[in-house]
Design a protein around this motif. Structure first.
Motif, PDB file in Angstrom:
ATOM      1  N   LEU A 154     -73.856  66.452   3.459  1.00  0.00           N
ATOM      2  CA  LEU A 154     -73.007  66.668   2.191  1.00  0.00           C
ATOM      3  C   LEU A 154     -72.995  68.306   1.948  1.00  0.00           C
ATOM      4  O   LEU A 154     -72.219  68.830   1.387  1.00  0.00           O
ATOM      5  CB  LEU A 154     -73.604  66.188   0.968  1.00  0.00           C
ATOM      6  CG  LEU A 154     -73.318  64.778   0.789  1.00  0.00           C
ATOM      7  CD1 LEU A 154     -74.203  63.952  -0.196  1.00  0.00           C
ATOM      8  CD2 LEU A 154     -71.669  64.661   0.339  1.00  0.00           C
ATOM      9  N   LEU A 186     -70.007  69.007   3.963  1.00  0.00           N
ATOM     10  CA  LEU A 186     -68.761  68.367   3.296  1.00  0.00           C
ATOM     11  C   LEU A 186     -68.795  68.839   2.042  1.00  0.00           C
ATOM     12  O   LEU A 186     -67.425  68.933   1.631  1.00  0.00           O
ATOM     13  CB  LEU A 186     -68.854  66.905   3.291  1.00  0.00           C
ATOM     14  CG  LEU A 186     -68.898  66.153   4.729  1.00  0.00           C
ATOM     15  CD1 LEU A 186     -69.361  64.622   4.675  1.00  0.00           C
ATOM     16  CD2 LEU A 186     -67.521  66.099   5.232  1.00  0.00           C
ATOM     17  N   GLY A 187     -69.688  69.224   1.272  1.00  0.00           N
ATOM     18  CA  GLY A 187     -69.671  69.618  -0.191  1.00  0.00           C
ATOM     19  C   GLY A 187     -68.926  71.020  -0.241  1.00  0.00           C
ATOM     20  O   GLY A 187     -68.019  71.281  -1.074  1.00  0.00           O
ATOM     21  N   TRP A 232     -66.893  72.385   2.071  1.00  0.00           N
ATOM     22  CA  TRP A 232     -65.494  71.921   2.308  1.00  0.00           C
ATOM     23  C   TRP A 232     -64.804  71.354   1.282  1.00  0.00           C
ATOM     24  O   TRP A 232     -63.471  71.941   0.945  1.00  0.00           O
ATOM     25  CB  TRP A 232     -65.197  70.908   3.588  1.00  0.00           C
ATOM     26  CG  TRP A 232     -63.972  70.630   3.786  1.00  0.00           C
ATOM     27  CD1 TRP A 232     -62.918  70.914   4.563  1.00  0.00           C
ATOM     28  CD2 TRP A 232     -63.307  69.229   3.323  1.00  0.00           C
ATOM     29  NE1 TRP A 232     -61.690  70.334   4.416  1.00  0.00           N
ATOM     30  CE2 TRP A 232     -61.702  69.236   3.869  1.00  0.00           C
ATOM     31  CE3 TRP A 232     -63.735  68.193   2.541  1.00  0.00           C
ATOM     32  CZ2 TRP A 232     -61.204  68.182   3.529  1.00  0.00           C
ATOM     33  CZ3 TRP A 232     -62.898  67.358   2.256  1.00  0.00           C
ATOM     34  CH2 TRP A 232     -61.300  67.262   2.622  1.00  0.00           C
ATOM     35  N   PHE A 233     -65.264  70.437   0.467  1.00  0.00           N
ATOM     36  CA  PHE A 233     -64.589  70.030  -0.893  1.00  0.00           C
ATOM     37  C   PHE A 233     -64.390  70.916  -1.781  1.00  0.00           C
ATOM     38  O   PHE A 233     -63.024  71.095  -2.163  1.00  0.00           O
ATOM     39  CB  PHE A 233     -65.524  68.745  -1.363  1.00  0.00           C
ATOM     40  CG  PHE A 233     -65.095  68.197  -2.503  1.00  0.00           C
ATOM     41  CD1 PHE A 233     -64.077  67.246  -2.432  1.00  0.00           C
ATOM     42  CD2 PHE A 233     -65.554  68.256  -3.868  1.00  0.00           C
ATOM     43  CE1 PHE A 233     -63.533  66.652  -3.655  1.00  0.00           C
ATOM     44  CE2 PHE A 233     -65.205  67.793  -5.034  1.00  0.00           C
ATOM     45  CZ  PHE A 233     -64.313  67.179  -4.946  1.00  0.00           C
ATOM     46  N   LEU A 257     -61.903  63.849   6.245  1.00  0.00           N
ATOM     47  CA  LEU A 257     -63.064  64.727   5.979  1.00  0.00           C
ATOM     48  C   LEU A 257     -63.374  64.079   4.358  1.00  0.00           C
ATOM     49  O   LEU A 257     -64.473  64.172   4.036  1.00  0.00           O
ATOM     50  CB  LEU A 257     -62.781  66.092   5.796  1.00  0.00           C
ATOM     51  CG  LEU A 257     -62.973  66.778   7.234  1.00  0.00           C
ATOM     52  CD1 LEU A 257     -62.577  68.366   7.232  1.00  0.00           C
ATOM     53  CD2 LEU A 257     -64.521  66.834   7.728  1.00  0.00           C
ATOM     54  N   PHE A 264     -66.618  62.566   2.797  1.00  0.00           N
ATOM     55  CA  PHE A 264     -67.491  63.125   1.506  1.00  0.00           C
ATOM     56  C   PHE A 264     -67.410  62.114   0.606  1.00  0.00           C
ATOM     57  O   PHE A 264     -68.670  61.979   0.374  1.00  0.00           O
ATOM     58  CB  PHE A 264     -66.489  64.283   1.163  1.00  0.00           C
ATOM     59  CG  PHE A 264     -67.088  64.934  -0.049  1.00  0.00           C
ATOM     60  CD1 PHE A 264     -68.097  65.712  -0.186  1.00  0.00           C
ATOM     61  CD2 PHE A 264     -66.256  64.362  -1.488  1.00  0.00           C
ATOM     62  CE1 PHE A 264     -68.783  66.095  -1.373  1.00  0.00           C
ATOM     63  CE2 PHE A 264     -66.712  64.861  -2.618  1.00  0.00           C
ATOM     64  CZ  PHE A 264     -67.995  65.846  -2.579  1.00  0.00           C
ATOM     65  N   THR A 320     -70.226  59.593   1.925  1.00  0.00           N
ATOM     66  CA  THR A 320     -71.508  59.975   1.930  1.00  0.00           C
ATOM     67  C   THR A 320     -72.138  60.420   0.466  1.00  0.00           C
ATOM     68  O   THR A 320     -73.165  59.997   0.122  1.00  0.00           O
ATOM     69  CB  THR A 320     -71.509  61.344   2.872  1.00  0.00           C
ATOM     70  OG1 THR A 320     -70.801  61.095   3.898  1.00  0.00           O
ATOM     71  CG2 THR A 320     -72.871  61.721   3.079  1.00  0.00           C
ATOM     72  N   ALA A 321     -71.173  60.762  -0.435  1.00  0.00           N
ATOM     73  CA  ALA A 321     -71.529  61.369  -1.570  1.00  0.00           C
ATOM     74  C   ALA A 321     -72.182  60.217  -2.597  1.00  0.00           C
ATOM     75  O   ALA A 321     -73.118  60.223  -2.988  1.00  0.00           O
ATOM     76  CB  ALA A 321     -70.565  61.914  -2.395  1.00  0.00           C
TER      77      ALA A 321
END
Lengths: 131, 128
Positions: free
Chosen positions: B35, B38-39, B41-42, B69, B73, B76-77
């Protein structure tokens, strides 16, 4: 009433506030806030999947003062939980446990989270101004 | 006594170690590490979405790389959130009934949230 009334260890009200406990409490609080924030994420994705009208409603909510307030809160929560999470991973590797390092990293994370959230909203406002 | 070197208390309460703590610990940190990337990137992607209209936002999320992705995200979140909320409830809710109800509710809601998000992303990515 707790099912089994056990003796309690000294709790929050006993201790003087210090950065060590604040960073720990905030990590949990921001984690809970972010879990709640996933509701908006799910709603936004469903709206994007279902059509322009639903998406416009979500966009209008995000643009309202209440929506903006929530988004600012979630931005800082994410910035804090991210930076303090990295600090926790660093500690899991065995680093940063000396009291001086612990306090310094706590302040780095706290101030860094405000700067990071501010940076994100500076980008938002710059785009809004440009558009 | 049953002859084994165990205190009777453990058998009486039936609340000994469930031998699952290490797995929880490891998965919580694995999802955390994922994360971090990914966080970031988000947040970057949401900033790009801001100045797009509906069609533009739809097209951006529909790009295969972004869709994959975003799926990663979201899953996983919710996984990480469930693990974290579980510990918070374990620590602060001491009444057995409420703890059970909350633990099950959190797991159900996280799964529903993840499933709904996955469906939405797949519909955006595969539709039209």
């Amino acid at each position: 009433m707790p099912a089994n009334a056990r003796p309690l260890s000294p709790h929050l009200s006993i201790y003087r506030w210090q950065i060590q406990m604040v960073t720990s409490i905030l990590h949990r609080a921001t984690g809970i806030a972010l879990a709640a924030g996933t509701i908006l994420l799910v709603v936004a994705l469903l709206a994007l999947a279902s059509g322009p009208q639903a998406y416009a409603q979500v966009a209008a909510f995000c643009g309202s003062w209440f929506g903006t307030l929530l988004l600012v809160g979630w931005t800082w929560s994410l910035a804090y939980h991210l930076l303090n999470g990295i600090r926790h991973l660093w500690q899991d590797l065995g680093y940063g446990y000396l009291p001086a390092q612990f306090v310094r990293n706590g302040w780095l994370v706290s101030i860094g989270s405000v700067l990071l959230a501010g940076l994100v909203w500076a980008c938002v406002l710059a785009q809004r101004g440009g558009a | 006594m049953n002859g084994r070197l165990r205190t009777p208390l453990k058998n009486a309460l039936g609340l000994g170690s469930a031998r699952q703590g290490s797995h929880h610990f490891i998965v919580q940190r694995l999802t955390a590490a994922a994360l971090v990337l990914l966080g970031l990137w988000f947040v970057w992607t949401v900033l790009k979405l801001l100045h797009l209209d509906y069609a533009g936002a739809h097209a951006l999320v529909a790009q295969p790389c972004n869709a994959v992705l975003l799926l990663a995200f979201v899953v996983t979140a919710f996984w990480h959130a469930q693990l974290g909320l579980q510990v918070v409830i374990e620590d602060y809710v001491h009444t057995r009934g409420s703890q059970l109800v909350l633990q099950v509710a959190v797991k159900f809601l996280c799964f529903i949230g993840a499933a709904a998000s996955v469906l939405a992303i797949l519909k955006i990515a595969l539709g039209r």
